[in-house]
Design a protein around this motif. Structure first.
Motif, PDB file in Angstrom:
ATOM      1  N   THR A  29       1.040  -1.201  -0.167  1.00  0.00           N
ATOM      2  CA  THR A  29      -0.154  -0.056   0.176  1.00  0.00           C
ATOM      3  C   THR A  29       0.618   1.205  -0.147  1.00  0.00           C
ATOM      4  N   CYS A  30       2.271   1.421   0.835  1.00  0.00           N
ATOM      5  CA  CYS A  30       2.737   2.367   1.143  1.00  0.00           C
ATOM      6  C   CYS A  30       3.695   2.702  -0.248  1.00  0.00           C
ATOM      7  N   LEU A  31       3.775   1.419  -1.053  1.00  0.00           N
ATOM      8  CA  LEU A  31       4.449   1.806  -2.371  1.00  0.00           C
ATOM      9  C   LEU A  31       3.564   1.671  -3.268  1.00  0.00           C
ATOM     10  N   LEU A  32       2.711   1.825  -3.531  1.00  0.00           N
ATOM     11  CA  LEU A  32       1.410   2.291  -4.480  1.00  0.00           C
ATOM     12  C   LEU A  32       0.917   3.213  -3.825  1.00  0.00           C
ATOM     13  N   SER A  33       1.179   4.486  -3.317  1.00  0.00           N
ATOM     14  CA  SER A  33       1.440   5.459  -2.779  1.00  0.00           C
ATOM     15  C   SER A  33       2.079   6.632  -2.939  1.00  0.00           C
ATOM     16  N   LEU A  34       2.726   6.288  -3.178  1.00  0.00           N
ATOM     17  CA  LEU A  34       4.309   7.513  -3.306  1.00  0.00           C
ATOM     18  C   LEU A  34       3.674   7.303  -5.164  1.00  0.00           C
ATOM     19  N   THR A  35       4.309   8.947  -5.376  1.00  0.00           N
ATOM     20  CA  THR A  35       4.197   9.334  -6.618  1.00  0.00           C
ATOM     21  C   THR A  35       5.371   9.836  -6.780  1.00  0.00           C
ATOM     22  N   ASP A  36       5.694  10.627  -8.392  1.00  0.00           N
ATOM     23  CA  ASP A  36       6.564  11.421  -8.520  1.00  0.00           C
ATOM     24  C   ASP A  36       6.459  12.219  -9.346  1.00  0.00           C
ATOM     25  N   GLY A  37       7.356  13.365  -9.530  1.00  0.00           N
ATOM     26  CA  GLY A  37       6.726  14.695  -9.467  1.00  0.00           C
ATOM     27  C   GLY A  37       5.940  14.935 -10.879  1.00  0.00           C
ATOM     28  N   HIS A  38       5.811  14.151 -10.921  1.00  0.00           N
ATOM     29  CA  HIS A  38       4.650  14.545 -12.118  1.00  0.00           C
ATOM     30  C   HIS A  38       3.312  14.154 -11.925  1.00  0.00           C
ATOM     31  N   GLY A  39       3.560  13.685 -10.402  1.00  0.00           N
ATOM     32  CA  GLY A  39       1.916  12.668  -9.926  1.00  0.00           C
ATOM     33  C   GLY A  39       1.553  11.164 -10.324  1.00  0.00           C
ATOM     34  N   ASP A  40       2.575  10.867 -10.934  1.00  0.00           N
ATOM     35  CA  ASP A  40       1.786   9.146 -11.722  1.00  0.00           C
ATOM     36  C   ASP A  40       3.110   8.658 -10.476  1.00  0.00           C
ATOM     37  N   GLN A  41       2.170   7.015 -10.738  1.00  0.00           N
ATOM     38  CA  GLN A  41       2.893   5.669  -9.387  1.00  0.00           C
ATOM     39  C   GLN A  41       4.560   5.901  -9.827  1.00  0.00           C
ATOM     40  N   LEU A  42       5.100   5.936  -8.322  1.00  0.00           N
ATOM     41  CA  LEU A  42       6.187   6.486  -8.755  1.00  0.00           C
ATOM     42  C   LEU A  42       7.255   4.535  -9.258  1.00  0.00           C
ATOM     43  N   LEU A  43       6.682   3.552  -9.299  1.00  0.00           N
ATOM     44  CA  LEU A  43       7.267   2.730  -8.994  1.00  0.00           C
ATOM     45  C   LEU A  43       6.421   0.868  -9.693  1.00  0.00           C
ATOM     46  N   THR A  44       6.459   0.599 -11.044  1.00  0.00           N
ATOM     47  CA  THR A  44       5.512   0.426 -11.203  1.00  0.00           C
ATOM     48  C   THR A  44       4.667  -1.610 -10.378  1.00  0.00           C
ATOM     49  N   ASP A  45       3.689  -1.434 -11.276  1.00  0.00           N
ATOM     50  CA  ASP A  45       3.524  -2.925 -10.395  1.00  0.00           C
ATOM     51  C   ASP A  45       3.936  -3.731 -10.704  1.00  0.00           C
ATOM     52  N   GLU A  46       4.828  -4.291 -11.251  1.00  0.00           N
ATOM     53  CA  GLU A  46       6.001  -4.931 -11.818  1.00  0.00           C
ATOM     54  C   GLU A  46       7.368  -5.051 -10.522  1.00  0.00           C
ATOM     55  N   GLU A  47       7.080  -3.903 -10.804  1.00  0.00           N
ATOM     56  CA  GLU A  47       8.149  -3.269  -9.815  1.00  0.00           C
ATOM     57  C   GLU A  47       8.183  -3.640  -8.235  1.00  0.00           C
ATOM     58  N   ILE A  48       6.815  -3.401  -8.053  1.00  0.00           N
ATOM     59  CA  ILE A  48       6.398  -3.627  -6.681  1.00  0.00           C
ATOM     60  C   ILE A  48       6.242  -4.610  -6.675  1.00  0.00           C
ATOM     61  N   VAL A  49       6.078  -5.720  -7.022  1.00  0.00           N
ATOM     62  CA  VAL A  49       5.614  -7.423  -7.164  1.00  0.00           C
ATOM     63  C   VAL A  49       7.280  -8.108  -6.911  1.00  0.00           C
ATOM     64  N   ASP A  50       8.120  -7.531  -8.004  1.00  0.00           N
ATOM     65  CA  ASP A  50       9.298  -8.016  -7.470  1.00  0.00           C
ATOM     66  C   ASP A  50       9.849  -7.962  -6.673  1.00  0.00           C
ATOM     67  N   ASN A  51       9.933  -6.080  -5.968  1.00  0.00           N
ATOM     68  CA  ASN A  51      10.818  -5.970  -5.059  1.00  0.00           C
ATOM     69  C   ASN A  51       9.928  -6.793  -3.516  1.00  0.00           C
ATOM     70  N   ALA A  52       8.658  -6.217  -3.663  1.00  0.00           N
ATOM     71  CA  ALA A  52       7.623  -7.745  -2.258  1.00  0.00           C
ATOM     72  C   ALA A  52       8.207  -8.885  -1.774  1.00  0.00           C
ATOM     73  N   MET A  53       9.197  -9.379  -3.020  1.00  0.00           N
ATOM     74  CA  MET A  53       9.702 -10.348  -3.323  1.00  0.00           C
ATOM     75  C   MET A  53      10.555 -10.890  -2.792  1.00  0.00           C
ATOM     76  N   VAL A  54      11.342  -9.931  -2.726  1.00  0.00           N
ATOM     77  CA  VAL A  54      12.840  -9.252  -2.659  1.00  0.00           C
ATOM     78  C   VAL A  54      13.189  -9.220  -0.703  1.00  0.00           C
TER      79      VAL A  54
END
Length: 485
Positions: free
Chosen positions: A262-287
């Motif tokens: 939830t925390c990772l999904l809530s993060l945005t970049d300077g343009h208001g877009d999601q900071l990490l892609t869903d795939e990046e979130i899943v890969d790093n959740a695995m790590v």
């Protein structure tokens, strides 16, 4: 199942081709100038099998030391089919941890199981972006809100798995405890069938992470890949559900009820877009699942092993925790402030990590030609560091084989050179979950030493690495319940 014979057969087959290529092409390739001393050995095989054999009996540190005695702190060899430079000592550790010309390098099996977008394999701006996102959740201001929930998980675990038993096997129980904590806090996955299923897949995933990456039905790697796929689908489903919930209720800053995803999904970049892609979130959740599980569970198991035959250290820990408990009401959960008073217990943890570091060492890859201590390291070569070299150096830690938590009481640069204690790595890639591991360890040991006394079942107090350290037979102990929580 022992996969060493399979490994030997596969390496031998590859070597027959590689040796032919090597013998007929080496004359055409000029030798780089001023390479470190040592030998690359036979192509492909190199010194890999020798090191793996040594590590199986916890002789890896001795094998490295003998190599240093022969060639010095910088030497060349070949590990896992790649020319490698072994570098040892505080200065070498600092060079590896802070040099931007070196990137991390995971075995192919790890990358295929965890995903190509994991923080373990990212470099430069992508690494900083993903690491920064993870630290938003793992910073102390966020973690202190979870101490009470960790306390509840530990109490429940001890009640269900320790109380009323005459014997327990420590390491598997500690691994399940840390898995349950991570599942609840990092993924918001509560107790039940889904968590139990994920736990089973997680164990199978771990078994093949450092196996030979041959995807055949009978191999550990094949079973690990399948388990990874199932675990990934669970995390993808959790991510979709939480993303849909956020879209329904609107984005907001992470609160005390948020988990990592939830925390990772809530993060945005300077343009208001999601900071990490869903795939990046899943890969790093695995790590995060892997990293948050192994280090803490191994640390706590070896602390239990140490305390079984160290009454002085145990008594000091009990006194520290009884002082904390007497100021709390019965059943009242621990708080962040309580953890700040557990200074001696954390020194015991640090000394345990010094003597038995969970990670034996790791690799970096040279992104360009570099030089260290007058030696040339070609682009594409591996650089290998090991924690045991500095941890057991008598010039850094007096009487290194002696268990002495006081050595972490007043550490200064004058007494301990930087990058000497490297149980969590160092530099920009130092483990981001140090504080999370500290909370798990302190909360667990608080309840453990106040409720139980134990003695080892095995007279032979040894352990092996494969590649993480494991006490003999998982550390079976006889336990006696001495108090109510």
């Amino acid at each position: 199942m022992d996969y060493l014979p399979i490994a030997v057969a596969l390496i031998a087959t590859a070597s027959s081709i590689a040796i032919y290529y090597y013998l007929f092409t080496r004359a055409k390739k000029p030798c780089p100038p001023n390479l470190p001393p040592g030998s690359l050995g036979l192509p492909v095989i190199g010194q890999s099998l020798a090191l793996l054999r040594a590590m199986r009996g916890d002789g890896g540190g001795r094998w490295i030391r003998e190599r240093i005695d022969r060639y010095g702190p910088v030497s060349k060899l070949s590990l896992f089919g790649t020319p490698t430079v072994l570098m040892a000592g505080p200065a070498a550790n600092k060079f590896m941890f802070f040099n931007s010309a070196l990137s991390t390098r995971q075995p192919p099996s790890v990358q295929r199981i965890l995903g190509k977008n994991s923080i373990l394999d990212l470099h430069g701006a992508d690494h900083r972006r993903v690491r920064g996102a993870l630290l938003e959740f793992l910073k102390p201001d966020m973690l202190k809100m979870y101490v009470g929930r960790i306390d509840g998980e530990v109490r429940r675990h001890l009640e269900e798995n320790w109380a009323g038993r005459a014997t327990v096997t420590v390491l598997p129980l500690m691994k399940r405890l840390t898995f349950d904590i991570i599942s609840a806090l990092l993924f918001g996955l509560e107790r039940g069938a889904a968590r139990d299923s994920l736990a089973g897949d997680f164990v199978r995933m771990i078994e093949g992470m450092w196996a030979i990456p041959v995807n055949l039905p009978f191999t550990a790697f094949s079973r690990s890949l399948k388990a990874s796929g199932r675990a990934r689908r669970v995390l993808e489903g959790i991510t979709r559900e939480k993303k849909a919930r956020q879209l329904e209720h609107g984005h907001g800053k992470a609160s005390s009820n948020n988990d990592l995803i939830t925390c990772l999904l809530s993060l945005t970049d300077g343009h208001g877009d999601q900071l990490l892609t869903d795939e990046e979130i899943v890969d790093n959740a695995m790590v995060t699942l892997i990293a948050g599980h192994d280090t803490s569970s191994i640390l706590m198991a070896f602390m239990v092993r140490q305390l079984a035959n160290d009454p002085v250290t145990l008594a000091a820990m009990v006194q520290e925790h009884e002082e904390i408990a007497k100021n709390k009401a019965d059943g009242e959960a621990l708080t962040w402030e309580d953890l700040t008073k557990m200074k001696f217990t954390w020194r015991v943890a640090q000394e345990t990590l010094r003597i038995v570091p969970p990670v034996f060492g790791n690799f970096r890859r040279a992104l360009e030609d570099i030089e260290f201590d007058g030696y040339f390291i070609p682009k594409g070569w591996q650089v290998f560091w090991t924690a045991k070299v500095t941890h057991m150096d008598a010039s850094i830690f007096h009487e290194p084989a002696k268990f002495d938590p006081s050595r972490f009481e007043n550490q200064t640069v004058s007494t301990t050179p930087p990058c000497s204690f490297v149980a969590f790595g160092g530099g920009p890639r130092i483990c981001p979950g140090i504080e999370f591991s500290r909370i798990e360890t302190l909360v667990t040991m608080h309840h453990l030493v106040r409720q139980f006394r134990w003695k080892l079942c095995c007279k032979e107090n040894t352990f092996v690495r494969d590649p993480m350290p494991s006490p003999l037979h998982g550390l079976p102990i006889e336990i006696e319940h001495i108090a109510s929580p």
